[in-house]
Design a protein around this motif. Structure first.
Motif, PDB file in Angstrom:
ATOM      1  N   ALA D 149      11.556  36.261  33.649  1.00  0.00           N
ATOM      2  CA  ALA D 149      10.970  35.047  34.224  1.00  0.00           C
ATOM      3  C   ALA D 149      11.705  33.806  33.718  1.00  0.00           C
ATOM      4  N   LYS D 150      11.984  33.810  32.423  1.00  0.00           N
ATOM      5  CA  LYS D 150      12.724  32.681  31.841  1.00  0.00           C
ATOM      6  C   LYS D 150      14.087  32.535  32.516  1.00  0.00           C
ATOM      7  N   TYR D 166       9.502  20.760  38.647  1.00  0.00           N
ATOM      8  CA  TYR D 166       8.511  21.632  39.289  1.00  0.00           C
ATOM      9  C   TYR D 166       8.612  23.060  38.767  1.00  0.00           C
ATOM     10  N   TYR D 167       9.842  23.597  38.751  1.00  0.00           N
ATOM     11  CA  TYR D 167      10.048  24.974  38.287  1.00  0.00           C
ATOM     12  C   TYR D 167       9.696  25.112  36.810  1.00  0.00           C
ATOM     13  N   VAL D 172       6.223  27.243  32.506  1.00  0.00           N
ATOM     14  CA  VAL D 172       5.423  27.072  31.292  1.00  0.00           C
ATOM     15  C   VAL D 172       4.008  27.595  31.521  1.00  0.00           C
ATOM     16  N   LYS D 173       3.455  27.222  32.680  1.00  0.00           N
ATOM     17  CA  LYS D 173       2.098  27.688  32.999  1.00  0.00           C
ATOM     18  C   LYS D 173       2.044  29.207  33.107  1.00  0.00           C
ATOM     19  N   TRP D 178       0.750  34.539  31.104  1.00  0.00           N
ATOM     20  CA  TRP D 178       1.324  35.882  30.904  1.00  0.00           C
ATOM     21  C   TRP D 178       1.134  36.345  29.466  1.00  0.00           C
ATOM     22  N   GLN D 179       1.400  35.437  28.513  1.00  0.00           N
ATOM     23  CA  GLN D 179       1.269  35.772  27.110  1.00  0.00           C
ATOM     24  C   GLN D 179      -0.179  36.170  26.809  1.00  0.00           C
TER      25      GLN D 179
END
Lengths: 301, 400, 400, 301
Positions: D149-150, D166-167, D172-173, D178-179
């Motif tokens: 994802a990163k 935006y990305y 971050v969200k 996910w974490q």
């Protein structure tokens, strides 16, 4: 034509006698694996070795007797890493035995179970008889033998589930004895650390890695090529700058080159057993290392 | 310290796996092997090559004078999947000034049929005899024994099917049958619409102690031949082509004994090898192209044998000696026709003595010197050859 | 935690580097792919193969009897750089006892011209029709439909240039033009000094729901033909060779529909495929080699179609059925000359029904059984074939 | 000829209608990457997936609709590691779209961003449908998803710099959610550690690596080859010696083999979603792991 057929049939009658079988027929490419199979399999396995300590495992022919043995094997145990590339694939192809083909449980590749050394970055034939998958002589490091023994025990159980407990018990016993022996060997060989040794072929990489021995040079100018006088002279020059303690070779290697270098340099020659059967008292893996370390340290004193 | 080395170990291990793959590199490309073969020949004869009592065809011949190329052989082979193995071998060769690509082998073979059974299909070297299924670059001499030259046009290659069974016995025992098309020499257009060619063979083998190994084979081959014509190889352009139609049957026995000290062939080894073949033929010879058509009945009895021994007296160096001999007793209604077909011996017994010396710098390179006292035909001669054979690419198999 | 992830990072990096290297190593040798094809044929006819109303050429034929080898096909392909892709395919085949190496494909293609444009140059299979650009080993039957055999000598291969444009649309729409030399059958020496051959095609395609996909194509091909002679494949050695000179034009339409449950073709799938071609020719036929020279005017109207369906009813196993038919209406000034050129139908409508069953042990090995009730010519026959097709080496593409 | 050309043109008129485009047209080879692209790209991307959860991503044909989609794509997101070797190179070659060729920013190979498992020591076709570059089913390890994802966020910014903030915000969200989800999953699945599971194909290596699950066997005798009765019997033998908790398969795999083995051994069969869309409530990557762990632990109780 009829005469011919009857000749066939008579010959078959005479020669064919289907023998009784053990739980597992094990075909070991080299004596060290036959020995390990016997340690772990005991009476549940019937083991044959394709080669002896007097034969170079790189250069074996896929002769009829070996094909016949692979035909009836339930498990092949080989060093792998292309050591047997000249003959094993042919044996597997000719034996029409689906149980022991590559990538089946019946084919156990010892070197695949451990980390290999000497993996070349790139290869071509000008490098001699080099192994793309790394140095295959993994049995000369007792730590690797330990890892391989564990994997082999799992494989034996997979092939012969009825003997699960038997194999596990034997493994535990073997492992204990081996651990003790390793401690003993390491103690005995502690003085060898940093010793420089000339080898015939790079058979000894794993042994030397274990004992901290340094390779001072090789009698073969390239792996697999015979020694030349020219190469010996250049080796002598190298050894003048950085001397070595001894020159080692196996039972299956011609000692001429080693002796000649010894004459040139005064460095003593030591014949090491290399594998089970490679010296008088080397009857199993334990005595293999006993004798190896004894001979190495004998010179060092 | 310990942590660090463990770490290093981890990294090393992580690295080794992919690297191994890297070094192996061939990926899914088939194994490729290329054999380069160059020669120099010296002899005094200028006459066409014949073998009295034998119709010549296939690749049969004496070799050329001065520098020339042998077969440049390109092989591709791989496992198709876990059930099949496939191989293709092409040879690029010059025949009478023309560069030709020959398809020597194009076969598939089962790997995992089990029970000792295996099926081979396509074009392959027949497994009769000992030498027949061996590629030219593995021969111990530059040329084949006279009996292979005379009966099979050097080697029996055909399109069809082979089934073999390997017995589950201590002694090696393999039984095989072949059914093939028979379009090529010596079947040369077998009948029953391309199914007139069959072969059976049995091989036995084993060890005798640690230092000796042996193999014994029996072979039988038969064909209903529609039209076998003597090849143009040896005869040049002829307008009347002797053509055989009839039955042909070959029986053979072959034996090999190998010795090396303690079974370690690396330093020294010895190989003794002998084969005997006998052929019976019954039918007619027609001189196709003659007018009016000349023909003759023909009953042929031909046989031949050789014995050879190769000794590697030190690493890299081998010497060898071979003696071979042929015999023919052919009869027919028209002696003239038989003579034109090369089937009349005039009392000559083809025979030849050959010595060779070769040097293999490595497993992949060989240079060979060979001398023959060749009395295979009336204009006997002294033949001297120098040959190199070099193999590039995939590791060759060390077959027995 | 951070240390651990750094560690992981290190290991990852250590892994990636050699892997990249691995990929590079592999990448420098072209992808090599070898197809082995062996066959066994059974039928009773012994007459030469003809297709009433059609001049035969190219590879057109019925297949042989008993064991024989199909084309052994060796392909090398790779990206030349980031702009070009190149491919070479040779086929080794036996034609009337002679081993021939045929150059099937030798082309380069642009990869990154963008805007949907692509250029192909060299020798390639024409993209007209659906089946034409597919290699023999990917066919669903052992042989091509009669209309391909009759019009194109099995497949249209030519040397030249192709330009295609793919529209930036939801529906697949591809437009292509080809200008080629036309030296081979059926153009057989096109005029305008080797540039008398043009083709245009358009292809549409898309999905219908998740389980269905389709493609529809239109093709047009034309040539100014200088000298097309009927190939020796089907006619053996003839001293008078019927030769066509004039204009030829082919229009075609092709359609394919594929179904699989949820679009997952692994377990079961169905393929329905149909093509129709129509050819108009106008010119002269000369019997080259006749004395005095015989000739005739010739107006040809030929057409043909087939429909076939292949069903994979479980993994590894497929069955198929094909029906094909041809029609010809050829007129000219000398009926005798037309008859010798094979252009007279005598009221016979060539047609054929074929069923096949094949088993693919893996994606790389296939064994096929095929039976045809073949009324493509007067001596109609029952044809039975067994075939194996095995692919060694590089992974084949799953094209539509 | 003229009639023919006019037929062409009419057809084009009818069928061709160039649609409006989003900032980035994303072509995902598999649904999991379509889902990830939507998570990170939001309204700035228009995503299509080449395959569904009901299709085997190894065996897809380069059909016309896919070629048309690649033609218009700005970014391909694929598992890589040869998973799509049978069809993706062909799509890329046929689509004449220079922006999404290999080694361009428009081609994102997820498995190249993470460490792969199952990298074979040597390969040939006898090993079945094996991937030289390692196991490509990387999306089944949430830790690897995180890394991917990163990398994907970086790629999106590279291709559409206008949407940088935006990305980044979306990433971050996503990463936070996910974490949290990962912590939850790990807790829920803690009981699975050491569980032995029979798989259909080696799709699950990364999931099992993450959860500490052991592969007890595979229904495919070799990767990519269909199950055989003979193989099931030998599996049964193996499972007698070392039992397994369950047999898992995906939506695109035929459940016959799994059911048959279940009958033979009494081990329950579990169908796992494998990817987004593979079960009723699996609408995105979050629910994919929710349902997967729910089904795995459901049996374990």
């Amino acid at each position: 034509m009829k005469k011919f057929i009857s000749l066939f049939l008579t010959s078959i009658m005479l020669l064919v006698a289907i023998p009784a079988t053990a739980a597992l027929n094990v075909f070991a490419c080299e004596p060290e694996w036959a020995s390990l199979a016997n340690e772990l399999g005991g009476e549940r396995v019937k083991t044959v070795s394709a080669t002896t300590a007097y034969q170079d495992p790189h250069h074996i022919e896929a002769r009829p007797s070996l094909i016949a043995k692979v035909r009836r094997a339930d498990l092949l145990i080989c060093s792998g890493a292309d050591l047997e590339v000249g003959w094993l694939p042919l044996l597997q192809r000719q034996a029409s035995n689906a149980r022991v083909l590559p990538n089946t449980p019946g084919y156990f590749e010892a070197s695949a179970m451990v980390e290999r050394l000497d993996i070349p970055v790139k290869i071509d034939r000008s490098m001699g008889d080099i192994h793309a998958a790394g140095n295959p002589h993994v049995h000369l490091d007792p730590r690797r033998i330990q890892t391989i023994a564990k994997a082999l025990q799992v494989r034996l159980v997979e092939l012969d589930p009825a003997g699960k407990e038997y194999y596990q018990q034997r493994f535990v016993k073997f492992n204990q004895r081996w651990q003790q022996a390793m401690n003993k060997w390491q103690q005995q060989a502690s003085q060898l650390k940093g010793t420089r040794i000339v080898v015939h072929h790079r058979d000894w990489v794993y042994l030397f890695d274990w004992l901290g021995i340094e390779i001072a040079g090789a009698l073969e100018p390239k792996p697999g090529l015979p020694t030349t006088a020219f190469h010996l002279v250049s080796l002598k020059q190298t050894l003048k700058a950085k001397p070595a303690k001894m020159i080692v070779h196996t039972t299956y290697q011609n000692p001429r080159g080693a002796k000649r270098l010894s004459q040139l340099t005064g460095i003593p020659v030591v014949q090491l057993p290399y594998t089970v059967g490679g010296a008088e008292h080397v009857k199993d893996l334990f005595s293999l290392f006993d004798v190896t370390i004894q001979r190495l340290t004998g010179v060092n004193k | 310290m310990k942590t660090k080395s463990m770490l290093l170990g981890l990294v090393t291990f992580a690295c080794l796996t992919p690297l191994t793959f890297a070094a192996k590199q061939d990926g899914f490309n088939p194994d490729i092997s290329l054999v380069l073969d160059g020669r120099y020949g010296s002899y005094t004869n200028t006459s066409d090559y014949v073998l009295p009592g034998f119709m010549l065809g296939g690749e049969a011949g004496r070799g050329e004078k001065r520098f020339y190329l042998g077969h440049s052989e390109l092989s591709l082979s791989a496992k198709v999947d876990d059930m099949f193995y496939g191989k293709l071998t092409t040879a690029i060769a010059e025949h009478e000034g023309e560069t030709e690509v020959e398809l020597e082998e194009a076969f598939i073979e089962t790997l995992a049929l089990d029970h000792g059974l295996a099926v081979k299909a396509g074009r392959f070297f027949s497994d009769i005899g000992y030498l027949n299924n061996q590629h030219g670059h593995t021969w111990d001499f530059m040329d084949v024994p006279l009996v292979y030259r005379g009966l099979f046009g050097n080697q029996l290659i055909d399109d069809g099917l082979q089934l073999t069974w390997l017995a589950p016995t201590d002694v090696y025992f393999k039984l095989g049958v072949e059914a093939t098309r028979g379009n090529r020499f010596p079947a040369g257009g077998a009948s029953i619409e391309g199914n007139g060619n069959q072969a059976v063979f049995a091989k036995f083998g084993g060890d005798a102690g640690i230092s000796n190994a042996w193999q014994l084979g029996f072979s039988h081959w038969r064909a209903d031949i529609e039209a076998r014509s003597a090849g143009t190889h040896a005869h040049g352009a002829v307008s009347e082509v002797p053509t055989f139609k009839g039955e042909s049957e070959v029986n053979g026995i072959d034996f090999v004994w190998k010795w090396s000290p303690n079974g370690n062939s690396r330093e020294r080894n010895l190989k003794i090898q002998a084969e005997y073949f006998q052929r019976s033929e019954d039918g007619n010879i027609e001189m196709v192209g003659s007018s009016p058509l000349e023909s003759s009945t023909y009953q042929g009895e031909q046989s031949g044998w050789y014995v050879q021994t190769i000794y590697q007296f030190m690493p890299r160096w081998r010497v060898g000696y071979r003696y071979d001999q042929l015999k023919a007793n052919n009869t027919g209604s028209d002696a003239g026709v038989l003579a034109e077909a090369g089937l009349v011996t005039d009392g000559h017994t083809p025979e030849r003595s050959t010595i060779m010396l070769d040097y293999s710098y490595s497993e992949y390179s060989r240079i060979r010197f060979q001398y023959s006292k060749d009395n295979s035909y009336d204009d006997g001669d002294n033949l001297f050859f120098v040959q190199y054979i070099m193999t590039l690419g995939a590791h060759g198999a060390h077959s027995f």
